[in-house]
Design a protein around this motif. Structure first.
Motif, PDB file in Angstrom:
ATOM      1  N   HIS A  24       0.808  -1.212   0.000  1.00 44.97           N
ATOM      2  CA  HIS A  24       0.000   0.000   0.000  1.00 44.97           C
ATOM      3  C   HIS A  24       0.845   1.266   0.000  1.00 44.97           C
ATOM      4  CE1 HIS A  24       0.767   0.864   4.254  1.00 44.97           C
ATOM      5  NE2 HIS A  24       0.647  -0.431   4.450  1.00 44.97           N
ATOM      6  N   ALA A  25       2.117   1.171   0.348  1.00 51.33           N
ATOM      7  CA  ALA A  25       2.976   2.357   0.378  1.00 51.33           C
ATOM      8  C   ALA A  25       3.447   2.738  -1.023  1.00 51.33           C
ATOM      9  CB  ALA A  25       4.186   2.122   1.280  1.00 51.33           C
ATOM     10  N   ALA A  26       3.413   1.758  -1.942  1.00 51.89           N
ATOM     11  CA  ALA A  26       3.869   2.035  -3.294  1.00 51.89           C
ATOM     12  C   ALA A  26       2.767   2.766  -4.049  1.00 51.89           C
ATOM     13  CB  ALA A  26       4.228   0.742  -3.998  1.00 51.89           C
ATOM     14  N   GLY A  27       3.087   3.917  -4.577  1.00 52.83           N
ATOM     15  CA  GLY A  27       2.128   4.690  -5.358  1.00 52.83           C
ATOM     16  C   GLY A  27       2.836   5.260  -6.555  1.00 52.83           C
ATOM     17  N   PRO A  28       2.104   5.963  -7.397  1.00 53.65           N
ATOM     18  CA  PRO A  28       2.769   6.515  -8.575  1.00 53.65           C
ATOM     19  C   PRO A  28       3.794   7.572  -8.177  1.00 53.65           C
ATOM     20  CG  PRO A  28       0.551   7.391  -8.360  1.00 53.65           C
ATOM     21  CD  PRO A  28       0.702   6.337  -7.312  1.00 53.65           C
ATOM     22  N   ALA A  29       4.945   7.523  -8.807  1.00 52.47           N
ATOM     23  CA  ALA A  29       5.973   8.526  -8.535  1.00 52.47           C
ATOM     24  C   ALA A  29       5.612   9.853  -9.194  1.00 52.47           C
ATOM     25  CB  ALA A  29       7.338   8.038  -9.018  1.00 52.47           C
ATOM     26  N   VAL A  30       4.915   9.788 -10.317  1.00 48.69           N
ATOM     27  CA  VAL A  30       4.482  11.006 -10.998  1.00 48.69           C
ATOM     28  C   VAL A  30       2.981  11.152 -10.761  1.00 48.69           C
ATOM     29  CG1 VAL A  30       4.314  12.240 -13.190  1.00 48.69           C
ATOM     30  CG2 VAL A  30       6.269  10.747 -12.743  1.00 48.69           C
ATOM     31  N   LYS A  31       2.598  12.310 -10.256  1.00 43.92           N
ATOM     32  CA  LYS A  31       1.202  12.554  -9.914  1.00 43.92           C
ATOM     33  C   LYS A  31       0.699  13.836 -10.569  1.00 43.92           C
ATOM     34  CE  LYS A  31       1.457  10.262  -5.514  1.00 43.92           C
ATOM     35  NZ  LYS A  31       0.789  10.081  -4.263  1.00 43.92           N
ATOM     36  N   ILE A  32      -0.585  13.844 -10.857  1.00 48.10           N
ATOM     37  CA  ILE A  32      -1.252  15.068 -11.286  1.00 48.10           C
ATOM     38  C   ILE A  32      -1.490  15.873 -10.014  1.00 48.10           C
ATOM     39  CG2 ILE A  32      -3.320  16.060 -12.330  1.00 48.10           C
ATOM     40  CD1 ILE A  32      -3.641  13.307 -13.792  1.00 48.10           C
ATOM     41  N   THR A  33      -0.984  17.103  -9.970  1.00 52.50           N
ATOM     42  CA  THR A  33      -1.111  17.888  -8.742  1.00 52.50           C
ATOM     43  C   THR A  33      -2.090  19.053  -8.859  1.00 52.50           C
ATOM     44  OG1 THR A  33       0.812  19.205  -9.361  1.00 52.50           O
ATOM     45  CG2 THR A  33       1.192  17.302  -7.910  1.00 52.50           C
ATOM     46  N   LYS A  34      -2.363  19.509 -10.098  1.00 46.13           N
ATOM     47  CA  LYS A  34      -3.279  20.645 -10.256  1.00 46.13           C
ATOM     48  C   LYS A  34      -3.820  20.677 -11.677  1.00 46.13           C
ATOM     49  CE  LYS A  34      -3.537  25.682  -9.648  1.00 46.13           C
ATOM     50  NZ  LYS A  34      -2.793  26.889  -9.311  1.00 46.13           N
ATOM     51  N   ILE A  35      -5.086  21.055 -11.787  1.00 48.75           N
ATOM     52  CA  ILE A  35      -5.690  21.339 -13.087  1.00 48.75           C
ATOM     53  C   ILE A  35      -6.313  22.727 -12.992  1.00 48.75           C
ATOM     54  CG2 ILE A  35      -7.377  20.671 -14.838  1.00 48.75           C
ATOM     55  CD1 ILE A  35      -7.395  17.865 -13.586  1.00 48.75           C
ATOM     56  N   TYR A  36      -5.898  23.629 -13.859  1.00 51.05           N
ATOM     57  CA  TYR A  36      -6.519  24.947 -13.950  1.00 51.05           C
ATOM     58  C   TYR A  36      -7.412  24.893 -15.182  1.00 51.05           C
ATOM     59  CZ  TYR A  36      -7.094  29.877 -13.035  1.00 51.05           C
ATOM     60  OH  TYR A  36      -7.630  31.095 -12.704  1.00 51.05           O
ATOM     61  N   TYR A  37      -8.733  24.829 -14.963  1.00 48.61           N
ATOM     62  CA  TYR A  37      -9.655  24.503 -16.036  1.00 48.61           C
ATOM     63  C   TYR A  37     -10.546  25.636 -16.530  1.00 48.61           C
ATOM     64  CZ  TYR A  37     -12.647  23.789 -11.920  1.00 48.61           C
ATOM     65  OH  TYR A  37     -13.316  23.934 -10.739  1.00 48.61           O
ATOM     66  N   ASP A  38     -10.592  26.742 -15.861  1.00 47.01           N
ATOM     67  CA  ASP A  38     -11.462  27.828 -16.316  1.00 47.01           C
ATOM     68  C   ASP A  38     -10.624  29.095 -16.446  1.00 47.01           C
ATOM     69  OD1 ASP A  38     -13.575  29.410 -17.061  1.00 47.01           O
ATOM     70  OD2 ASP A  38     -14.595  29.354 -15.130  1.00 47.01           O
ATOM     71  N   SER A  39      -9.853  29.147 -17.510  1.00 49.94           N
ATOM     72  CA  SER A  39      -8.916  30.256 -17.691  1.00 49.94           C
ATOM     73  C   SER A  39      -9.642  31.541 -18.067  1.00 49.94           C
ATOM     74  CB  SER A  39      -7.898  29.905 -18.768  1.00 49.94           C
ATOM     75  OG  SER A  39      -8.564  29.712 -19.997  1.00 49.94           O
ATOM     76  N   PRO A  40      -9.032  32.680 -17.775  1.00 50.39           N
ATOM     77  CA  PRO A  40      -9.633  33.963 -18.145  1.00 50.39           C
ATOM     78  C   PRO A  40      -9.869  34.030 -19.656  1.00 50.39           C
ATOM     79  CG  PRO A  40      -7.761  34.289 -16.697  1.00 50.39           C
ATOM     80  CD  PRO A  40      -7.769  32.839 -17.074  1.00 50.39           C
ATOM     81  N   GLY A  41     -11.061  34.450 -20.030  1.00 54.75           N
ATOM     82  CA  GLY A  41     -11.381  34.587 -21.447  1.00 54.75           C
ATOM     83  C   GLY A  41     -12.055  33.365 -22.036  1.00 54.75           C
ATOM     84  N   SER A  42     -12.002  32.237 -21.351  1.00 45.01           N
ATOM     85  CA  SER A  42     -12.613  31.042 -21.920  1.00 45.01           C
ATOM     86  C   SER A  42     -14.103  31.035 -21.619  1.00 45.01           C
ATOM     87  CB  SER A  42     -11.938  29.793 -21.365  1.00 45.01           C
ATOM     88  OG  SER A  42     -12.272  29.595 -19.995  1.00 45.01           O
ATOM     89  N   PRO A  43     -14.923  30.389 -22.378  1.00 52.05           N
ATOM     90  CA  PRO A  43     -14.560  29.574 -23.531  1.00 52.05           C
ATOM     91  C   PRO A  43     -14.736  30.303 -24.854  1.00 52.05           C
ATOM     92  CG  PRO A  43     -16.805  29.088 -22.989  1.00 52.05           C
ATOM     93  CD  PRO A  43     -16.335  30.180 -22.043  1.00 52.05           C
TER      94      PRO A  43
END
Length: 157
Positions: A24-43
């Protein structure tokens, strides 16, 4: 009873000394840490500045470098143009890479998906609900991060 407890403790200690870790201690070494999904000016406008305002960040949380060549990031749609495939890139321990949706010149810390124009259809991340998937070169799911909110512009994963 006491002998069984001591034997179990000795076996566990031996495993720890030998350097094994619980599964259970083994996990992915590379992780998604943030998604910025509603940028200024979109859509509406699909301008490059707005496209680059949406991004996903990946971090190597492990102790060794990870070769990301042929790894992919995608959203939950099945559209083939919503898949980013990494080229030659090694992500060192503790480092973060930002993958922006629009066009630009790749650097050591920022990559560009290369999407352009076309208003709403140029964006990758939906404004209220989506999932980012990170897969390794063999296609195995390494990490994912979902959001379902219009209350913010980003999700810390």
């Amino acid at each position: 009873m006491r002998l069984r407890s001591l034997t179990t403790a000795a076996v566990l200690a031996a495993g720890l000394v030998a350097g094994s870790q619980p599964a259970h201690a083994a996990g992915p070494a590379v992780k998604i840490t943030k998604i910025y999904y509603d940028s200024p000016g979109s859509p509406d406008n699909g301008a490059n500045k707005s496209l680059n305002g949406e991004y996903v960040q990946l971090k190597n949380t492990g102790r060794t470098s990870v070769n990301l060549k042929d790894w992919t990031v995608r959203d939950e749609t099945k559209r083939p143009d919503h898949v980013y495939t990494f080229g030659r890139l090694t992500l060192k321990p503790g480092r973060t890479i930002t993958l922006r949706t629009g066009r630009g010149k790749d650097t050591g810390t920022t990559l560009y998906w290369g999407r352009s124009g076309g208003g709403t259809f140029a964006y990758i991340w939906n404004q209220t609900r989506d999932t980012a998937y990170l897969r390794n070169a063999a296609g195995k799911l390494v990490d994912s991060c979902s959001y379902n909110s219009s209350a913010r512009d980003y999700k810390i994963c």
